[in-house]
Design an enzyme around this catalytic site. Structure first.
Site, PDB file in Angstrom:
ATOM      1  N   GLU A  79       0.810  -1.222   0.000  1.00  0.00           N
ATOM      2  CA  GLU A  79       0.000   0.000   0.000  1.00  0.00           C
ATOM      3  C   GLU A  79       0.843   1.271   0.000  1.00  0.00           C
ATOM      4  OE1 GLU A  79      -3.155  -0.099   2.891  1.00  0.00           O
ATOM      5  OE2 GLU A  79      -4.184  -1.667   1.775  1.00  0.00           O
ATOM      6  N   GLU A  96      -5.050  -8.603   0.050  1.00  0.00           N
ATOM      7  CA  GLU A  96      -5.803  -8.358   1.294  1.00  0.00           C
ATOM      8  C   GLU A  96      -7.264  -8.084   0.973  1.00  0.00           C
ATOM      9  OE1 GLU A  96      -4.530  -5.252   3.973  1.00  0.00           O
ATOM     10  OE2 GLU A  96      -2.428  -5.755   3.663  1.00  0.00           O
TER      11      GLU A  96
HETATM   12  C1  NOJ Z   1      -4.324  -2.506   4.857  1.00  0.00           C
HETATM   13  C2  NOJ Z   1      -2.987  -2.701   5.496  1.00  0.00           C
HETATM   14  O1  NOJ Z   1      -2.091  -3.256   4.592  1.00  0.00           O
HETATM   15  C3  NOJ Z   1      -3.020  -3.496   6.775  1.00  0.00           C
HETATM   16  O2  NOJ Z   1      -1.819  -3.302   7.429  1.00  0.00           O
HETATM   17  C4  NOJ Z   1      -4.216  -3.077   7.596  1.00  0.00           C
HETATM   18  O3  NOJ Z   1      -4.224  -3.684   8.852  1.00  0.00           O
HETATM   19  C5  NOJ Z   1      -5.472  -3.411   6.839  1.00  0.00           C
HETATM   20  N1  NOJ Z   1      -5.485  -2.667   5.595  1.00  0.00           N
HETATM   21  C6  NOJ Z   1      -6.761  -3.044   7.569  1.00  0.00           C
HETATM   22  O4  NOJ Z   1      -6.819  -1.686   7.731  1.00  0.00           O
END
Ligand code: NOJ
Length: 490
Positions: free
Chosen positions: A207, A393
């Site tokens: 991200e 994710e």
């Molecule tokens: C994206 C992130 O990569 C991760 O670290 C985070 O915990 C999750 N989203 C949920 O917000």
């Protein structure tokens, strides 16, 4: 029982308490479902025979052991130790203690029939100050971790950077300092050389928009800086670093298959006006593909109004060649969608985004919108000529815990429903031509949710932070059956 309307308004109230400064809520337009979108088809969902089912975690969120075995201080250590930066003052000092309990975690993955484990490597364990000498004990930990995964028959998928920058490098200016792109490539090369005989699937960054924007412009994440210019500079260094690291890792490990995990969220124009449509395109360019287009095409997408701020970003002649690399696959992290409107006063990109509240709202304050996964996957597939995609994710936060009368049971039906519907939409994207090879639920464990501390539980497995006991939630058992059956009606 609460009805849907009560559920939404309660959840919105919870959401309002969360410090998510970049979101406001939009009043809902007419139900899109009534506008010709097919209903979610769970029993008809099909996945390719060799589809990869996995879960994801990240070093700072689960490992703990923040100063053990020679580990250096990261910006998240510093940020979370600073009063007032995280909810309840929570830190990742102990987190889920996976540094010591990783064997137990991997046994749970195996029990749940997982084929892939996405984890990240902490730069400060390997190079405590970000450059120079290697800390062998840190590398040894990841060697042991990868060996244990291989032994369990689980693919190790390694993210090289999931936000925990060495504090020493932040003291030298952090990501806005161009020098970091070379330091990062050196570190990525070390990791690939050490683990590359066993790890073949790599994500360079997690991200990049989130950690550069929230860290340097919004200031709600480490290192907590609030200057849009720093964000622009940081973003450019990260784009250079992505390209340079790709080459360093390929040189270190010929069999490496390298991508990055991008936060992607479809942005729909708030109205039919040309101005809002153009704003939605700028949103897509900045939020979704600012770090993908540079790699695949060697140029920035059209994210700006007027002259792009390349001077502020520090773009130099020849940088396009550094940034451009043929990523082997594209990782998508999907959580929600946005409505976008034109906002002439909003800096270089001039858009305003709001999160709709048409679907249910999770404890994190995010709207549940499974169709958005279909929309973003098919859009990226079309725009970039059908790349290999992995969902790196997708998941939701709900606070369900063990039943007092039966502590080994954690009923969390909303999470199961969330996954079921998102996976059905993903299956539809695959049916419609997207080359999606794998899916990772965020997350295996409840863990440290950054500035939200331990208040948000994203896990398929409940973690009791008093004694770190793990208890598989009902959604975890369900996901385990899905992984075994390769279908959703289990
Ligand atoms: C994206 C992130 O990569 C991760 O670290 C985070 O915990 C999750 N989203 C949920 O917000």
């Amino acid at each position: 029982m609460i009805n849907r309307r009560q559920f939404i308004s309660r959840s919105v109230a919870l959401a309002a308490a969360a410090p998510l400064s970049r979101y406001t809520f939009a009043s809902a337009p007419p139900l899109l479902q009534e506008n010709g979108i097919p209903p979610v088809d769970v029993s008809g969902a099909r996945f390719p025979a060799n589809f990869i089912w996995g879960t994801a975690t990240a070093s700072y969120q689960v490992e703990g052991a923040w100063k053990e075995d020679g580990k250096g201080e990261s910006i998240w250590d510093r940020f979370s130790h600073t009063v007032g930066k995280t909810k309840g003052g929570d830190t990742g000092d102990v987190a889920c203690d996976s540094y010591h309990r990783y064997k137990e975690d991997i046994a749970i993955m195996k029990q749940l029939n997982q084929k892939s484990c996405r984890f990240s490597v902490a730069w400060t364990r390997i190079q405590p100050t970000g450059t120079g000498a290697i800390n062998q004990k840190g590398l040894d930990f990841y060697n042991r971790y990868v060996d244990a995964l291989m032994e369990a028959g689980i693919r190790p998928m390694c993210t090289v950077f999931h936000w925990d920058l060495p504090q020493t490098l932040e003291d030298q200016g952090g990501w806005p300092n161009r020098d970091l792109y070379k330091y990062f490539a050196d570190y990525a090369g070390i990791v690939a050389k050490t683990l590359g005989d066993r790890v073949t699937t790599w994500a360079i960054f997690n991200e990049p928009w989130v950690f550069t924007f929230l860290g340097y412009s919004d200031g709600i994440h480490a290192p907590g800086k609030k200057d849009p210019k720093l964000f622009l500079k940081a973003a450019h260094t990260v784009n250079l670093a992505q390209g340079e690291a790709f080459r360093a890792m390929k040189a270190a490990s010929a069999k490496a298959k390298i991508g990055s995990a991008y936060s992607m969220s479809p942005g729909f124009p708030a109205t039919d006006s040309e101005a809002d449509k153009a704003a939605a395109e700028r949103y897509h360019a900045l939020n979704n593909v600012f770090f993908l287009n540079t790699a695949l095409r060697g140029e920035y997408p059209k994210a700006f109004v007027g002259e792009p701020p390349y001077g502020i970003m520090g773009v130099q002649p020849g940088d396009d060649k550094i940034m451009q690399v043929p990523l082997d696959w594209v990782g998508i992290n999907y959580y929600n969608r946005h409505f976008i409107s034109n906002a002439p006063s909003a800096g270089h990109y001039q858009y305003h985004d709001v999160m709709p509240d048409q679907g249910p709202i999770t404890y994190m304050g995010w709207e549940v919108w499974p169709r958005g996964l279909y929309d973003i996957v098919t859009r990226i597939s079309k725009e970039y000529n059908r790349p290999i995609i992995e969902i790196t994710e997708n998941g939701c936060s709900y606070s369900d815990g063990p039943l007092p009368e039966n502590p080994s049971k954690v009923p969390d039906p909303r999470r199961t429903e969330y996954y079921r519907e998102h996976l059905a939409e993903l299956a539809r994207a695959i049916r419609d031509g997207a080359d999606v090879r794998g899916y990772h639920a965020w997350s295996l464990l409840d863990n440290y949710e950054w500035a939200e501390g331990y208040s948000q539980r994203f896990g398929l497995v409940y973690v009791d932070y008093r004694d770190l006991k793990r208890t598989i939630k009902d959604s975890g058992y369900w996901y385990g059956r899905v992984a075994a059956a390769n279908r959703l009606d289990v």
